[in-house]
Write a protein that holds these residues in place. Structure first.
Motif, short mmCIF file in Angstrom:
data_model
loop_
_atom_site.label_atom_id
_atom_site.label_comp_id
_atom_site.label_asym_id
_atom_site.label_seq_id
_atom_site.Cartn_x
_atom_site.Cartn_y
_atom_site.Cartn_z
N GLU A 164 -24.13 -30.17 -68.26
CA GLU A 164 -25.41 -30.43 -67.61
C GLU A 164 -25.05 -30.89 -66.20
OE1 GLU A 164 -28.81 -33.69 -67.78
OE2 GLU A 164 -28.89 -32.31 -69.49
N VAL A 165 -25.62 -30.19 -65.22
CA VAL A 165 -25.31 -30.46 -63.82
C VAL A 165 -26.62 -30.59 -63.06
CG1 VAL A 165 -24.27 -29.48 -61.74
CG2 VAL A 165 -23.15 -29.16 -63.94
N SER A 166 -26.76 -31.67 -62.31
CA SER A 166 -27.92 -31.83 -61.44
C SER A 166 -27.52 -31.47 -60.02
CB SER A 166 -28.41 -33.29 -61.46
OG SER A 166 -29.36 -33.47 -60.43
N ASN A 167 -28.39 -30.74 -59.33
CA ASN A 167 -28.12 -30.42 -57.93
C ASN A 167 -28.82 -31.42 -56.99
OD1 ASN A 167 -30.81 -29.66 -58.02
ND2 ASN A 167 -30.43 -27.49 -57.59
N GLY A 168 -29.36 -32.48 -57.59
CA GLY A 168 -30.08 -33.48 -56.81
C GLY A 168 -31.58 -33.29 -56.84
N LYS A 169 -32.01 -32.12 -57.32
CA LYS A 169 -33.44 -31.81 -57.43
C LYS A 169 -33.85 -31.57 -58.87
CE LYS A 169 -33.18 -29.59 -52.97
NZ LYS A 169 -32.73 -28.35 -52.44
N PRO A 171 -31.95 -30.56 -63.08
CA PRO A 171 -30.74 -30.33 -63.87
C PRO A 171 -30.61 -28.86 -64.27
CG PRO A 171 -32.44 -31.27 -65.25
CD PRO A 171 -33.01 -31.20 -63.87
N TYR A 172 -29.38 -28.47 -64.53
CA TYR A 172 -29.06 -27.13 -65.04
C TYR A 172 -28.16 -27.29 -66.25
CZ TYR A 172 -30.87 -24.88 -60.87
OH TYR A 172 -31.69 -24.43 -59.87
N ALA A 173 -28.38 -26.45 -67.25
CA ALA A 173 -27.45 -26.34 -68.37
C ALA A 173 -26.61 -25.10 -68.09
CB ALA A 173 -28.20 -26.19 -69.69
N LEU A 174 -25.31 -25.28 -67.99
CA LEU A 174 -24.37 -24.19 -67.70
C LEU A 174 -23.49 -24.02 -68.93
CD1 LEU A 174 -23.44 -25.32 -64.08
CD2 LEU A 174 -25.23 -23.69 -64.77
N CYS A 175 -23.68 -22.94 -69.65
CA CYS A 175 -23.05 -22.76 -70.97
C CYS A 175 -22.21 -21.50 -71.01
CB CYS A 175 -24.13 -22.65 -72.04
SG CYS A 175 -25.43 -23.89 -71.97
N THR A 176 -21.01 -21.63 -71.51
CA THR A 176 -20.15 -20.48 -71.76
C THR A 176 -19.64 -20.59 -73.18
OG1 THR A 176 -19.46 -20.43 -69.44
CG2 THR A 176 -18.11 -19.22 -71.00
N PHE A 177 -19.96 -19.58 -73.99
CA PHE A 177 -19.54 -19.53 -75.39
C PHE A 177 -18.66 -18.31 -75.60
CE2 PHE A 177 -23.70 -21.55 -75.31
CZ PHE A 177 -23.47 -22.70 -76.04
N PHE A 178 -17.54 -18.49 -76.26
CA PHE A 178 -16.71 -17.38 -76.68
C PHE A 178 -16.94 -17.22 -78.18
CE2 PHE A 178 -14.87 -18.82 -72.78
CZ PHE A 178 -14.48 -17.66 -72.14
N VAL A 179 -17.51 -16.09 -78.56
CA VAL A 179 -17.95 -15.90 -79.94
C VAL A 179 -17.31 -14.66 -80.55
CG1 VAL A 179 -20.15 -17.03 -79.46
CG2 VAL A 179 -20.01 -14.55 -79.32
N GLU A 180 -17.36 -14.62 -81.88
CA GLU A 180 -16.95 -13.43 -82.60
C GLU A 180 -17.76 -13.37 -83.89
OE1 GLU A 180 -12.99 -14.58 -85.02
OE2 GLU A 180 -12.74 -14.55 -82.85
N PRO A 181 -17.98 -12.17 -84.41
CA PRO A 181 -18.75 -12.06 -85.65
C PRO A 181 -18.03 -12.75 -86.81
CG PRO A 181 -18.50 -9.92 -84.59
CD PRO A 181 -17.60 -10.88 -83.87
N ARG A 182 -18.79 -13.44 -87.63
CA ARG A 182 -18.19 -14.13 -88.78
C ARG A 182 -17.63 -13.16 -89.80
NH1 ARG A 182 -22.20 -18.30 -88.14
NH2 ARG A 182 -21.09 -20.14 -87.45
N ASP A 183 -18.18 -11.93 -89.85
CA ASP A 183 -17.70 -10.97 -90.84
C ASP A 183 -16.40 -10.30 -90.43
OD1 ASP A 183 -18.39 -9.12 -88.89
OD2 ASP A 183 -20.06 -8.24 -90.02
N GLY A 184 -15.86 -10.66 -89.27
CA GLY A 184 -14.60 -10.13 -88.82
C GLY A 184 -14.74 -8.81 -88.07
N GLY A 185 -15.94 -8.26 -87.96
CA GLY A 185 -16.15 -7.01 -87.23
C GLY A 185 -16.07 -7.22 -85.73
N GLN A 186 -16.30 -6.17 -85.01
CA GLN A 186 -16.29 -6.24 -83.56
C GLN A 186 -17.71 -6.14 -83.02
OE1 GLN A 186 -13.73 -6.71 -81.45
NE2 GLN A 186 -12.21 -6.78 -83.07
N LEU A 187 -18.01 -6.85 -81.97
CA LEU A 187 -19.29 -6.70 -81.27
C LEU A 187 -19.13 -5.62 -80.23
CD1 LEU A 187 -20.44 -10.36 -80.60
CD2 LEU A 187 -21.44 -8.75 -82.19
N VAL A 188 -19.97 -4.64 -80.32
CA VAL A 188 -19.95 -3.55 -79.35
C VAL A 188 -21.38 -3.26 -78.93
CG1 VAL A 188 -17.83 -2.48 -80.20
CG2 VAL A 188 -20.03 -1.79 -81.16
N THR A 189 -21.56 -2.54 -77.84
CA THR A 189 -22.89 -2.18 -77.40
C THR A 189 -23.64 -1.47 -78.52
OG1 THR A 189 -22.08 -1.97 -75.14
CG2 THR A 189 -24.19 -0.91 -75.64
N GLY A 190 -24.83 -1.94 -78.80
CA GLY A 190 -25.65 -1.34 -79.85
C GLY A 190 -25.45 -1.94 -81.23
#
Length: 192
Positions: A164-169, A171-190
């Motif tokens: 959480e970062v405030s620019n003085g005016k 706040p912003y939530a800046l989130c980066t998640f590295f994820v993978e499918p629980r079933d072990g498959g690959q995430l691909v377009t579609g």
């Protein structure tokens, strides 16, 4: 209590002698008030030159579309809010954070990007990076809501960096998640 920084790291291999993997979670509860951030920025943030130079080099290498005229101001905002993170995180991660803030502001307060990691991890899995930035997020419970959505999508969070970062005016939530499918498959377009 409101979370100012959260970091999750999850091992890709079991703990030696056990079947379970290791998950480390780190939380900080030091949310800055907009007025205090505005006051600190007005007094001038003393960002170390070596940090500025390393982040600038990372931005030039990985994100040449970044508006470099805003670098000093954006780095000062991050420094005032999270000096330990700015000092200890790799320059590329700090560059990603600054870019995420810039893209969120340019998109009107909401930015989402999903990107497949270019090279697989040593175990062959291609992680997916989900970047999310929100202006004026709910002060409490926002991280839990995002994690619930990822859980419902059956995505395991292997690593995460949430600030959480405030620019003085505002706040912003800046989130980066590295994820993978629980079933072990690959995430691909579609993929569902």
């Amino acid at each position: 209590q409101a979370i100012s920084y959260a970091m999750f790291e999850h091992s890709t291999e079991p703990i030696p002698g056990m079947k379970q993997t290791l998950e480390i979670q780190h939380y900080e509860f030091d949310c800055k008030v907009d007025a205090d951030v505005a006051d600190m920025l007005a007094k001038g943030a003393s960002v170390p030159a070596e940090l500025r130079d390393a982040v600038k080099a990372a931005l030039r290498a990985d994100y040449p579309d970044f508006d470099f005229a805003e670098l000093a101001d954006r780095l000062a905002v991050l420094w005032v809010n999270h000096p330990i993170y700015a000092r200890s995180a790799p320059a590329r991660r700090v560059a990603q954070t600054l870019r995420l803030m810039q893209l969120c502001e340019r998109a009107g307060g909401l930015y989402l990007d999903v990107e497949a990691r270019a090279t697989p991890r040593p175990d062959g899995v291609r992680e997916i990076r989900v970047s999310l930035a929100v202006a004026s997020p709910p002060h409490r419970g926002f991280l839990e809501q995002i994690l619930e959505i990822l859980n419902r999508l059956d995505l395991a969070v292997m690593r995460a960096y949430v600030l959480e970062v405030s620019n003085g005016k505002e706040p912003y939530a800046l989130c980066t998640f590295f994820v993978e499918p629980r079933d072990g498959g690959q995430l691909v377009t579609g993929s569902p």
